[in-house]
Design an enzyme around this catalytic site. Structure first.
Site, PDB file in Angstrom:
ATOM      1  N   SER A 696      31.187  46.061  26.563  1.00 52.01           N
ATOM      2  CA  SER A 696      29.935  46.778  26.317  1.00 52.01           C
ATOM      3  C   SER A 696      30.124  48.270  26.048  1.00 52.01           C
ATOM      4  CB  SER A 696      28.978  46.585  27.502  1.00 52.01           C
ATOM      5  OG  SER A 696      29.529  47.105  28.693  1.00 52.01           O
ATOM      6  N   LYS A 739      21.634  48.697  33.669  1.00 50.61           N
ATOM      7  CA  LYS A 739      22.117  49.817  32.845  1.00 50.61           C
ATOM      8  C   LYS A 739      20.985  50.778  32.492  1.00 50.61           C
ATOM      9  CE  LYS A 739      25.930  47.172  30.809  1.00 50.61           C
ATOM     10  NZ  LYS A 739      26.463  46.551  29.584  1.00 50.61           N
TER      11      LYS A 739
END
Length: 803
Positions: A696, A739
């Site tokens: 990611s 996140k």
């Protein structure tokens, strides 16, 4: 530990004093024995299995080969203390040692002298005790000489009658003249109870010991003579056709003489009555009846008697037909779930759906729920709430570290000390066949040479198979289909695919800071006030103080550390109250360091002054989301790439893919074509002591490199996440909620997410989405356009999708 005695030998004393080897007080390694009592001068073989005992033997062989033998007051136990070990034991020397293929240590040891335990010094890795040798002295007189002579004669007579004493032992006893050695040899050879042998060992006065041995031998002779008479009577009453039943008739005659026949009959009748009351299924009742018939034929002194009796007790006490009635009141269940847990709406919705189906179709085989989330998010307590809502019994089994298949399926009864597996043990403990059964830490099961517990769980957690779960100990099927199994895990990756396929996964994400504060005031603080004996009016914590505790003293997705810190505040105030504080205490934000010390954690914040070559990424950790700075630097060199910061292989490949994309598309993204000529590139991710890996960070890696080569800083207040391909496409990633929450905490204003993660925006709290500008992108071109568009600062928080 298993102890086996196959033979006993004795060597005559050389000094005439059994304590000749005794000296000053010393430290001895101790082997505890559940049944064996060792006497000085006796030589016996032992077979030992425990790993700690094997280490003790290895250490002793490197020294003087001297060990201590102590007898336990109780059967074998895991923890030995001065309360469950006799204080008098025997020092012994290891004559021979060998190991079997099964892993047992075989020893040949000889008793040396008595000792008294002064104190237990160590219990790990094995027991060590400080002991004082016991010196035995006596004065010869006519009475002792008479007792020695009488003892030799009686032992000779006993050895002629006894089937278990070797003939050479009788001849050796006749050669012994030392009364101490004679008493130990003859007493140690008797087939008597452990307590009687220990009493002999603790009798230091020689004359008294001789008297006790004479009495015991006299009793043994009477028993042997009685047994011989019974054998003779039985033999004369039997004709040729009855010889096949000789052993059985002999047992019956012994029971009649000892008065045990009626007791045995009562025991069997009582067990049969309890079996009928237990309501066993037909197959289980048939097996139990067969074992009950065996029990009626086995002497009570035989080891098999207790094995069969224990099996029957397990069959009787299992709740074959004991079922609690479910309370299928959806409104009450919702009230209980809301009372016990804050938020977690998706999980609560699924639980209420399960209850609704049970209400419409009570016999439906439901799916196995698997709660997955970081530690401290309430997975196990959710199971307790479900049990409370249904009014079912609740049991919990932790699978963390389980490596032996027998832990699940049990041991076969051919093994010494066999027991059912922990599934059946938990069902018995619950007392009903339909409890709510929590299988904790299912992601931490191991596998080794003892089997694969995860494979054994396949049958347990399959609604189509667990109606006849087979435990190796029971050897009959037990219906687990009524049990509501709930598993918990911190991550799915380590759960075997076949096992994961049998479960319905419900994700429990980490809590936001606002949620933690709400939970702290609604649940944690009241609970800790009660636990510390404080009244609600005695302690008040302001919302600002609780926010500081949450931000500066905890770093987790769950609530465990937050509850510990709240407990620390309560303890401090409880002390003040105990010392005489009469006024109510209110803890303000500035008071928190006074009670909890300096801040333990410092959260990363957005860069105030962006520089070329730096980008902000978003990462997921087991304790929630974090922002991640990607730093790049170029220097004169020979086109080499250097990566630091505990970067894993996947992140390393993301950097290489990003670099290849830039070299292929350099003219179109504002980078010189020969940018990689005569330079080296260094990519670093700070917090280098923490291992980092995952795809990611690819978008942030590429953005940082483009920023470095084009000498343009990335837009202030921008963070991003996503996986990249060589063609510049953005792939979806996980942990979006965590996140985005991390970006919000760090003061980020804009977030770039993969377009395919749009579905995950539903999980983000509305207040967070309102304060962030979220870009959903599909290609790196869109990312670079957003990252270097200095004029597109968001004037108002909103959600955007880059076209």
């Amino acid at each position: 530990m298993e102890e086996k005695i196959t033979n006993t030998k004795v060597t005559p004393t050389e000094s005439g004093n059994p304590a000749a080897e005794a000296g000053e007080a010393r430290l001895l390694p101790i082997i505890p024995m559940s049944e064996l009592v060792l006497f000085p001068r006796l030589i016996i073989p032992l077979a030992l299995w425990e790993e700690s005992i094997q280490r003790l033997i290895d250490d002793t062989l490197l020294k003087d080969k001297i060990i201590g033998i102590l007898t336990s007051r109780q059967p074998a136990t895991e923890v030995y203390t001065t309360e469950n070990l006799y204080p008098i034991g025997t020092a012994a020397v290891i004559l021979k040692m060998g190991k079997t293929q099964e892993g047992a240590v075989r020893l040949l040891i000889q008793g040396l002298y008595r000792f008294k335990v002064e104190e237990l010094v160590d219990t790990e890795p094995y027991i060590q005790a400080r002991v004082s040798p016991i010196t035995e002295t006596y004065e010869a007189d006519l009475e002792i000489d008479a007792m020695v002579s009488s003892l030799k004669g009686m032992f000779k007579k006993m050895s002629e009658l006894s089937p278990y004493l070797p003939t050479e032992l009788g001849a050796m006893v006749q050669e012994l003249d030392d009364p101490r050695v004679l008493a130990d040899v003859t007493g140690g050879s008797l087939n008597i109870a452990k307590t009687e042998k220990q009493d002999l060992l603790e009798t230091i006065e020689v004359k008294e010991r001789l008297q006790k041995v004479l009495r015991l031998i006299s009793r043994e002779i009477e028993i042997l003579e009685l047994g011989k008479q019974i054998q003779a009577n039985v033999k004369t009453e039997m004709d040729k056709a009855q010889k096949d039943y000789y052993l059985r008739e002999q047992i019956k005659a012994l029971q009649k003489e000892l008065g045990e026949g009626d007791e045995r009959s009562r025991e069997v009748d009582e067990l049969r009555e309890r079996l009928l009351e237990a309501g066993l299924p037909e197959a289980a009742l048939k097996e139990a009846e067969r074992e009950l018939t065996r029990l009626s034929r086995i002497p009570s002194t035989s080891p098999d008697h207790q094995v069969v009796r224990t099996y029957l007790e397990w069959m009787i006490e299992l709740p074959w037909n004991v079922t609690t009635e479910d309370r299928l009141d959806l409104a009450e269940a919702k009230r209980i779930l809301d009372e016990d847990h804050y938020n977690l709406e998706k999980v609560k919705k699924r639980i209420l759906e399960f209850l609704a189906v049970r209400q419409l179709k009570p016999d439906m085989k439901g799916s196995i729920l698997c709660f997955v989330g970081p530690p401290g998010t309430g997975k196990t307590s959710l199971g307790k709430s479900i049990a409370r809502a249904l009014e079912r019994k609740f049991v919990r089994l932790s699978l963390g570290g389980v490596r032996d298949e027998a832990e699940i399926r049990g041991h076969r009864r051919t093994y010494v000390g066999a027991l059912p597996g922990r599934i059946i043990q938990s069902i018995r403990r619950a007392g009903s066949n339909n409890p709510v059964f929590i299988l904790d830490e299912i992601d931490k099961i191991g596998a080794d040479f003892r089997g694969d517990p995860a494979s054994a769980l396949l049958e347990v957690l399959d609604p189509e198979q667990n109606s006849s779960f087979s435990d190796h100990y029971l050897e009959v099927g037990f219906d687990l289909s009524k049990v509501m199994f709930i598993t918990t895990a911190n991550m799915l990756d380590t759960i075997p695919p076949a096992l994961r396929d049998r479960m319905e996964v419900l994700q429990l994400p980490g809590y936001t800071e606002e949620e933690k504060i709400q939970i702290a005031f609604s649940y944690l603080l009241p609970r800790q006030l009660e636990a510390h004996g404080l009244k609600p009016e005695q302690l008040t914590i302001t919302p600002e103080a609780m926010r500081r505790v949450t931000a500066d003293y905890t770093r987790e997705a769950g609530l465990r550390n937050l509850e510990r810190e709240v407990a620390a505040l309560c303890r401090s105030v409880a002390r003040e109250v105990a010392e005489g504080l009469t006024t109510a205490r209110t803890i303000q934000e500035e008071d928190v360091p006074t009670y909890l010390g300096q801040a333990k954690f410092f959260r990363e914040t957005a860069l105030d002054h962006p520089e070329p070559g730096i980008a902000t990424g978003l990462a997921w950790t087991p304790v929630g989301g974090e922002i991640l700075f990607i730093e790049t630097l170029r220097m004169p060199g020979s086109s080499k790439l250097k990566l630091t910061g505990q970067i894993g292989e996947v992140m390393r490949e993301s950097v290489e893919a990003a670099l290849s994309f830039i070299r292929a598309r350099a003219p179109y993204i504002g980078v010189e074509e020969d940018f990689f000529k005569d330079i080296d590139i260094h990519v670093h991710v700070p917090s280098g002591a923490i291992p980092k890996d995952g795809p990611s960070a690819g978008v942030a890696m590429l953005t940082a490199l483009v920023s470095l080569f084009s000498d343009r800083p990335v837009k202030k207040g921008l963070a991003m996440t996503g996986e990249i391909t060589l063609r510049g496409h953005i792939m979806p990633v996980g942990g979006i909620k965590d996140k985005v929450l991390a970006a919000h905490r760090a003061g980020i204003k804009e977030v770039i997410l993969p377009a395919q993660n749009a579905k995950d925006l539903e999980d983000i709290p509305p207040n967070v989405k309102d304060e962030l500008l979220i870009h959903l992108v599909e290609r790196m071109d869109q990312v670079l356009e957003i990252a270097f568009d200095q004029a597109s600062e968001a004037s108002q928080p909103r959600q955007a999708a880059a076209a």
